[in-house]
Every structure is written in structure tokens, then in C-alpha cells.
Design a protein around this motif. Structure first.
Motif, PDB file in Angstrom:
ATOM      1  N   ALA A  21      -4.717   1.342 -10.601  1.00  0.00           N
ATOM      2  CA  ALA A  21      -4.829   0.192 -11.503  1.00  0.00           C
ATOM      3  C   ALA A  21      -3.870   0.331 -12.677  1.00  0.00           C
ATOM      4  N   THR A  22      -3.678   1.573 -13.165  1.00  0.00           N
ATOM      5  CA  THR A  22      -2.722   1.814 -14.242  1.00  0.00           C
ATOM      6  C   THR A  22      -1.307   1.504 -13.787  1.00  0.00           C
ATOM      7  N   GLN A  23      -1.006   1.839 -12.546  1.00  0.00           N
ATOM      8  CA  GLN A  23       0.315   1.534 -11.975  1.00  0.00           C
ATOM      9  C   GLN A  23       0.602   0.037 -12.041  1.00  0.00           C
ATOM     10  N   TYR A  24      -0.428  -0.783 -11.824  1.00  0.00           N
ATOM     11  CA  TYR A  24      -0.261  -2.244 -11.835  1.00  0.00           C
ATOM     12  C   TYR A  24      -0.506  -2.858 -13.209  1.00  0.00           C
ATOM     13  N   GLY A  25      -0.825  -2.031 -14.198  1.00  0.00           N
ATOM     14  CA  GLY A  25      -1.030  -2.545 -15.551  1.00  0.00           C
ATOM     15  C   GLY A  25      -2.332  -3.291 -15.744  1.00  0.00           C
ATOM     16  N   VAL A  63       0.823  -1.211   0.000  1.00  0.00           N
ATOM     17  CA  VAL A  63       0.000   0.000   0.000  1.00  0.00           C
ATOM     18  C   VAL A  63       0.857   1.260   0.000  1.00  0.00           C
ATOM     19  N   LYS A  64       1.985   1.236   0.700  1.00  0.00           N
ATOM     20  CA  LYS A  64       2.834   2.427   0.801  1.00  0.00           C
ATOM     21  C   LYS A  64       3.459   2.814  -0.534  1.00  0.00           C
ATOM     22  N   LYS A  65       3.506   1.878  -1.482  1.00  0.00           N
ATOM     23  CA  LYS A  65       4.068   2.170  -2.803  1.00  0.00           C
ATOM     24  C   LYS A  65       2.982   2.459  -3.839  1.00  0.00           C
ATOM     25  N   ARG A  66       1.730   2.467  -3.404  1.00  0.00           N
ATOM     26  CA  ARG A  66       0.597   2.581  -4.324  1.00  0.00           C
ATOM     27  C   ARG A  66       0.351   4.038  -4.703  1.00  0.00           C
ATOM     28  N   ALA A  67      -0.073   4.258  -5.945  1.00  0.00           N
ATOM     29  CA  ALA A  67      -0.325   5.611  -6.438  1.00  0.00           C
ATOM     30  C   ALA A  67      -1.521   6.259  -5.749  1.00  0.00           C
ATOM     31  N   TYR A  68      -2.458   5.451  -5.263  1.00  0.00           N
ATOM     32  CA  TYR A  68      -3.645   5.994  -4.607  1.00  0.00           C
ATOM     33  C   TYR A  68      -4.067   5.043  -3.493  1.00  0.00           C
ATOM     34  N   PHE A  69      -4.174   5.567  -2.288  1.00  0.00           N
ATOM     35  CA  PHE A  69      -4.644   4.761  -1.166  1.00  0.00           C
ATOM     36  C   PHE A  69      -5.240   5.689  -0.112  1.00  0.00           C
ATOM     37  N   GLY A  70      -5.929   5.109   0.861  1.00  0.00           N
ATOM     38  CA  GLY A  70      -6.547   5.877   1.941  1.00  0.00           C
ATOM     39  C   GLY A  70      -6.293   5.215   3.274  1.00  0.00           C
ATOM     40  N   ASN A  71      -6.885   5.797   4.331  1.00  0.00           N
ATOM     41  CA  ASN A  71      -6.637   5.246   5.665  1.00  0.00           C
ATOM     42  C   ASN A  71      -7.389   3.950   5.926  1.00  0.00           C
TER      43      ASN A  71
END
Length: 469
Positions: free
Chosen positions: A267-271, A192-200
């Protein structure tokens, strides 16, 4: 012909191991033969598989598998191990003449001194391997595991010595390495810490991957998340080949700030952006679905009020007749400067939400489809009957795995649709029942119990901090 294989597990989420093994074998259409009374708390398990290829499939998809070995022997003493290994000579004698090899002796919960490692290796001299010893690129790797009981560090006094109690193992396992687990690498990929978009409230990567495996996600499957949030369930299921549809009562969670929407950016980050079919904003109890049997699986982490409370459309208090008349008049003659209408919401009690989710799944799932979701429970109050309070005809529980946080925990529930007939859309109407005649499940009023510290004092802050809601 069936053969025995030794599985070495990662030391996390032990209660999730068997459901994951069974799910992956079901996806690929083969059977895994488990021990009669499997002990999932132990790091090793001997299973039977019909083909060695199945071991590679499990290692490539099971998040909790570290490695798999061709099983040769086990015993509480080395005498028992050698006796069993000699009786299984037909399994390893083909490697005797000219196969390069490496021999490893290692301990679980223990560090074995190098001198005794050499002694153990020499005790297998009767195998008489004549090939070259190759520590870098051997053709085969023979591994001997010593399993020790977990020993907590002393509270007072000097720390335990590194090789203390050497030789006091619980059991020894011996076999040939077949394959290293590769699926665990995905935990880092979806961190999650490397994800382009995340929340609490984003679900941690390892758990979301385990949930994806429970859905039987694979190419051609259509999967729905009715509480999409920041999309934690969508990414691993789409990675495994499924296409995903998501919805949430609060579209801001899915969109985030900027364009494209946050879920699509991640999702784009993960292809896998092409596998996110659509994202819609609506209340799951006032949904747009007009036909059932659409999805192969529903996977979600419903909000249960610790970090984010569950909501549904409606008012906490009904309007008076005068206010209803005023709203009706206003809707017929809107003012030009009116802001966009935001419908009111009211709290969605967890036990009602869970029951509604099962009813929705029965309507939307194809026969054989799965509902996979987390259910928080109070440890001291939980009973098996709690799960049955939310069940309905045509659905059956096939897995119930606990992630334990001490005074409370959350259970990953996997429910399969066994009915073949079509069902009408659920009404989501709740009738208050007489408390004297109805079992009260441990997840009822969970939010209030959590913030009151349950029945044994305040909840541990570190535990609460590891959980998404």
C-alpha cells in the motif's frame, strides 16, 4: 440533450463491460442509455449520454474502455455510412471552415491496405474540410472503423495473407475522437509482478480494478475485505479514494515476513497506506462485529480450494468426552512451557461460504451497499438458479459476469442490499437438507470436481494457472 457516442472497448472480459459502465455512471450520478439488445461480444457499442462531460468521466474510470467518439454514422456498406453521415451534417459542419484535422481508417481483426485506406478517406470528400491536415497535433481526429469477424488461423496449410478478405467487413463505424481511455494505464500500475508484496493467490490487476469499480469505490466510502489475503482488492479500492478494512483467518497472509506487514508495504508503494484502516486476524464466522450497517461495500475473492482452501474455526471430528475433560483441566492449570494456542480449523464448503457471505453482507452493509465477490462454477452444470440458492431477503443480484476458462469459470457476482431495516448478526449454522428436495448449485463441492477434472477429462493446466483462489 442526449447525444450518441461510440465506445471502443479493450478486447478482454467482454461480459464485464455493461456492469462497469452502469457502476461508473451510478458513482457520478448520471445515466447511460444503452442499446435495446447490447451485444457485449463486439468491440464497439453506440450509447447515449446527456452531456459530453460524461464521456470523459467514463474514459477516466472504466478499465475496459479504449476510447470514446462522437458518433456520426454506421452501416454494413459505405453507401449506408455516407448516407447517415450526410444526414448528421449538423454534428460536424462546425469543423468545416478552419479546423485542423486528421483522418484515420483502421480495421478490427483485419489490416486494411494503405491504397484502400486512401480510397476510403477520399470517399468522405463531400465533408469538404478546409482546415489544415495535421497528423501530429490536430484539433479533431476523424476515425473510420471496419469491424471484421474473428477468423482463426488455419490448422494446416499456408498462413492467411495479411490483407486477405479485404472489404468483407461486418460493419463500419464513423465518428470524431472525444477522449482516449486513461484508466487502462492502471493495469500496469497495479501489475502484480511489480508489487512489493504478493502471493500465489494474488488477484491479477485488471480483474481487481474491475471489482473495485463494482464496489462504487470513491472518496468517503468504507470498504471491507473479509478474505484479505495479500490485499489485491484493497489497493485499487483505496486508489479510487475509499478507506479499507481487511481481515483473514490466517494473519500470515496479510503480514508476510518482516515489518511493516506485507499489505502495508505494498500500500505504501502505491501511496495509499493511510487508507488501510486496519488488518485483523479472525474467522469471519466468529467475527467481532457487534453492530451492523458499517460498510458501504464488501469486496473479496473467497478461497475455493484450488490453490488455498477455505477454513473456519472448528474441528473436523468432535473430541471424545475424555479429551474434552482433559483439555478443560489443562486450560485451568497451564504449564509454564506451553506454546501459544493455535485454534483448530476445518474445511469451509464453498456453497456454505457463499450463503454466509451474503448473510454477513446483509448485516454489515448500509442500505444500498454492495457485495462483490467471485464464485467458481462448473460450466456444464451451471444454471441461473444457482445464484438464488445463496440469496436471502433484502438482497438482490444486479450483475453476474462470467470469466470463462472452458470446462469451468468464475462469476463476478454483484449483490445490492435493498432492505432498509436492521438485521441481527447471522449465526452461520448450516442444516443438512434433503438432497431430493434441494437444488444442488454448480459451485457445490467445487474443489473435488476441479481435481477430478470435472466431467470432461482433466482440467487444462494453463487455464488453472491464470486463476487466483
Amino acid at each position: 440533450m442526449k447525444a450518441c457516442y461510440l465506445i471502443a472497448f479493450a478486447q478482454s472480459h467482454s461480459d464485464f463491460r455493461l456492469p462497469e459502465l452502469q457502476s461508473i455512471s451510478e458513482i457520478h450520478g448520471f445515466q447511460i442509455h444503452l442499446p435495446k439488445d447490447p451485444d457485449t461480444s463486439r468491440p464497439f457499442m453506440v450509447v447515449e449520454l446527456d452531456e459530453e462531460e460524461h464521456a470523459f468521466i467514463l474514459a477516466q474510470r472504466c478499465i475496459l474502455i479504449k476510447s470514446i467518439y462522437e458518433f456520426y454514422a454506421r452501416g454494413t456498406t459505405y453507401e449506408e455510412v455516407h448516407e447517415m453521415n450526410r444526414s448528421n451534417r449538423h454534428l460536424w459542419e462546425r469543423y468545416v471552415p478552419d479546423t485542423s484535422f486528421k483522418f484515420i481508417v483502421t480495421g478490427f481483426n483485419h489490416t486494411i491496405p494503405q491504397r484502400r485506406q486512401r480510397d476510403v478517406i477520399e470517399s468522405f470528400a463531400y465533408m469538404d474540410f478546409r482546415g489544415k491536415i495535421d497528423m501530429k497535433n490536430p484539433e479533431i481526429t476523424m476515425v473510420c472503423f471496419e469491424e471484421y469477424e474473428s477468423r482463426p488461423a488455419p490448422a494446416n496449410g499456408p498462413p492467411r495473407k495479411r490483407c486477405e478478405d479485404d472489404g468483407g467487413f461486418k460493419e463500419v463505424f464513423f465518428g470524431r475522437l472525444i477522449v482516449e481511455g486513461t484508466a487502462r494505464q492502471l493495469v500496469g500500475v497495479f501489475d502484480v509482478k511489480k508489487r512489493a508484496y504478493f502471493g500465489n493467490t494474488s488477484m491479477e490487476a485488471e480483474i481487481s480494478l474491475l471489482m473495485a469499480n463494482q464496489t462504487l469505490a470513491s472518496p468517503g466510502k468504507w470498504i471491507y475485505d473479509p478474505f484479505m489475503g495479500t490485499g489485491s482488492m484493497a489497493y485499487p479500492t483505496a486508489h479510487f479514494g475509499a478507506v479499507v478494512f481487511g481481515s483473514d483467518i490466517d494473519g500470515r497472509q496479510m503480514r508476510g515476513k518482516g515489518k511493516p506487514p506485507g499489505v502495508i508495504r505494498a500500500a505504501t508503494q502505491y501511496g495509499i497506506a493511510s487508507r488501510i484502516i486496519d488488518l485483523c486476524t479472525f474467522d469471519v464466522t466468529n467475527n467481532p462485529w457487534r453492530c451492523g450497517e458499517l460498510f458501504d461495500a464488501i469486496v473479496t475473492d473467497p478461497p475455493y480450494g484450488v490453490r488455498a482452501g477455505a477454513k473456519r474455526l472448528g474441528r473436523k471430528r468432535e473430541l471424545s468426552e475424555d479429551k474434552k475433560a482433559l483439555y478443560l483441566q489443562h486450560s485451568q492449570n497451564p504449564r509454564s512451557d506451553d506454546q501459544p494456542y493455535i485454534p483448530p480449523t476445518k474445511p469451509y464448503e464453498l456453497s456454505n461460504l457463499a450463503g454466509d457471505l451474503v448473510l454477513l453482507a446483509r448485516y454489515l452493509l448500509r442500505p444500498g451497499g454492495r457485495l462483490v465477490f467471485f464464485l467458481p462454477t462448473v460450466t456444464d452444470e451451471y444454471q441461473e438458479v444457482d445464484i438464488h440458492t445463496m440469496m436471502c431477503e433484502g438482497m438482490e443480484v444486479i450483475a453476474n459476469s462470467l470469466q470463462d476458462f472452458g470446462s469451468w469459470g468464475r462469476r463476478l457476482i454483484t449483490i445490492r442490499k435493498i432492505a432498509t431495516q436492521k438485521f441481527s448478526p447471522p449465526s452461520f449454522q448450516h442444516v443438512e437438507e434433503d438432497a431430493m428436495d434441494t437444488h444442488v448449485p454448480a459451485h457445490r463441492d467445487f474443489r473435488e470436481k476441479y481435481f477430478q477434472g470435472f466431467s470432461r477429462g482433466q482440467c487444462n493446466g494453463d487455464q488453472a494457472g491464470t486463476v487466483s483462489t
